[in-house]
Design an enzyme around this catalytic site. Structure first.
Site, PDB file in Angstrom:
ATOM      1  N   ARG A  46       1.567  -1.611   0.052  1.00 36.98           N
ATOM      2  CA  ARG A  46      -0.170   0.104   0.135  1.00 36.98           C
ATOM      3  C   ARG A  46       1.535   1.019   0.158  1.00 36.98           C
ATOM      4  NH1 ARG A  46      -3.187  -3.379   3.417  1.00 36.98           N
ATOM      5  NH2 ARG A  46      -1.706  -2.424   5.302  1.00 36.98           N
ATOM      6  N   LYS A 136     -12.041  15.067   4.504  1.00 37.69           N
ATOM      7  CA  LYS A 136     -12.985  14.126   3.864  1.00 37.69           C
ATOM      8  C   LYS A 136     -14.015  13.793   4.776  1.00 37.69           C
ATOM      9  CE  LYS A 136     -13.611  11.067   1.545  1.00 37.69           C
ATOM     10  NZ  LYS A 136     -13.543  10.135   0.581  1.00 37.69           N
ATOM     11  N   LYS A 220     -17.664  18.079  -2.227  1.00 37.82           N
ATOM     12  CA  LYS A 220     -18.063  16.993  -3.292  1.00 37.82           C
ATOM     13  C   LYS A 220     -19.239  16.265  -3.223  1.00 37.82           C
ATOM     14  CE  LYS A 220     -14.979  12.863  -3.776  1.00 37.82           C
ATOM     15  NZ  LYS A 220     -13.757  12.314  -3.291  1.00 37.82           N
TER      16      LYS A 220
END
Length: 340
Positions: A46, A136, A220
């Site tokens: 990752r 976010k 968003k």
């Protein structure tokens, strides 16, 4: 609350030609991305994958910010440079996903509410120290043809988004407010428009009630688009018209930018739809930009396949998608550019 800092960060993320790379996949989600290419989802794989993205040459021209996952924000490049510092050094603003995921909403079958408000103030303080300048939070709104979402599910998610946004601004972190009406299902574009309208109206009512500074946030949203199982197909122009019309009705002009999610669209469709909006509306009150995950990364994963010998090809694929979306920000992208 440092109003000037919030404004400057929000504006920088959506500066001309720029948008956001959403690289905030949770570990279970990134595993789903790695499985088809035969890559094991280890911490090192990752880390290496994100490093390939973040070190691609020239992306700072088109990427204004990157949303990171908690693990990724704490990781570093092979040279020992923390990713937040690596990005900042390239003029790309690092951000962080802070929600804890969507869970079933009690007594409202088929509806979900996003969790993660408990302890958020302390987490934001830590993320700020680690270098994050924006955050976010994603609300998940599912659709069926009749009863989902419930009115209460819309209110509950809007309220959570507003509480999150207020906590972010208190910590001098720009909140990205993400009310996602999912593309799953067979609903048509009109049904998507109705639910998206209800969601945006509720979100901005709650943001206003919580005292959130519109100039220091980004929205968003989903595009107004039919569900993936809907037999009705729409052109990029139809999606653009429906989306911008809805946004003009419900999103205050003070918001600096709207950064669309791709929501399961193909890389080409997401770019085409964004381009159609910017080509159609020459003078919107906000920047119309992107905050794409799969629509930027899918070609990269296909090229990489976990092999170091493929890194250059993977970075070329990523650079191309960033550039094409930068052109879509100007309304000058065309599908013919995909084959160049």
């Amino acid at each position: 609350m440092n109003i000037d800092e919030l404004k400057s960060v929000a504006q920088a993320i959506v500066a001309r030609q720029k948008g956001i790379l959403a690289a905030d996949e949770s570990n279970p989600t990134i595993k789903k991305r790695f499985d088809p290419i035969g890559v094991e989802s280890t911490e090192e794989n990752r880390r290496r994958y994100r490093e390939i993205l973040f070190t691609t040459e020239g992306i700072e021209r088109y990427i204004g910010g990157v949303i990171l996952f908690d693990e990724t924000l704490r990781q570093s490049s092979r040279d020992g440079i923390p990713f937040a510092h690596l990005l900042s050094g390239r003029g790309i603003i690092p951000g962080i996903k802070v929600d804890k995921g969507a869970k079933a909403l009690a007594l409202h079958p088929g509806n979900k509410v996003t969790e993660g408000l408990d302890g958020l103030r302390d987490r934001l303080a830590e993320y700020k120290q680690l270098g994050a300048k924006f955050a976010k939070w994603r609300a998940v709104i599912e659709i069926d043809e009749q009863n989902v979402p419930s009115a209460y599910a819309i209110r509950a998610n809007a309220h959570a988004l507003a509480r999150y946004a207020a906590l972010c601004q208190e910590a001098d972190i720009v909140p990205i407010v993400e009310p996602e009406v999912l593309m799953d299902g067979a609903h048509d574009i009109q049904r998507c428009n109705v639910i998206t309208s209800q969601m945006l109206e509720s979100v901005f009512s709650e943001l206003n009630a919580h005292g959130v500074l519109y100039e220091g946030m980004l929205l968003k949203p989903n595009m107004v688009i039919p569900g993936m199982k809907c037999p009705q197909r729409t052109s990029a122009e139809e999606v653009a018209q429906a989306s911008v019309r809805c946004l003009r009705r419900y999103v205050p002009a003070a918001v600096p930018g709207i950064v669309f999610l791709s929501g399961g669209q193909s890389a080409e469709d997401a770019t085409d739809n964004l381009n159609a909006m910017n080509a159609m509306d020459a003078n919107p009150p906000w920047q119309l930009s992107f905050s794409y995950g799969r629509a930027l990364q899918a070609p990269v994963l296909t090229a990489w396949k976990g092999q170091e010998s493929n890194v250059a090809e993977a970075q070329r694929a990523f650079s191309k998608r960033c550039q094409l979306n930068g052109l879509a920000r100007e309304g000058i992208y065309s599908r013919a550019m995909e084959n160049r």
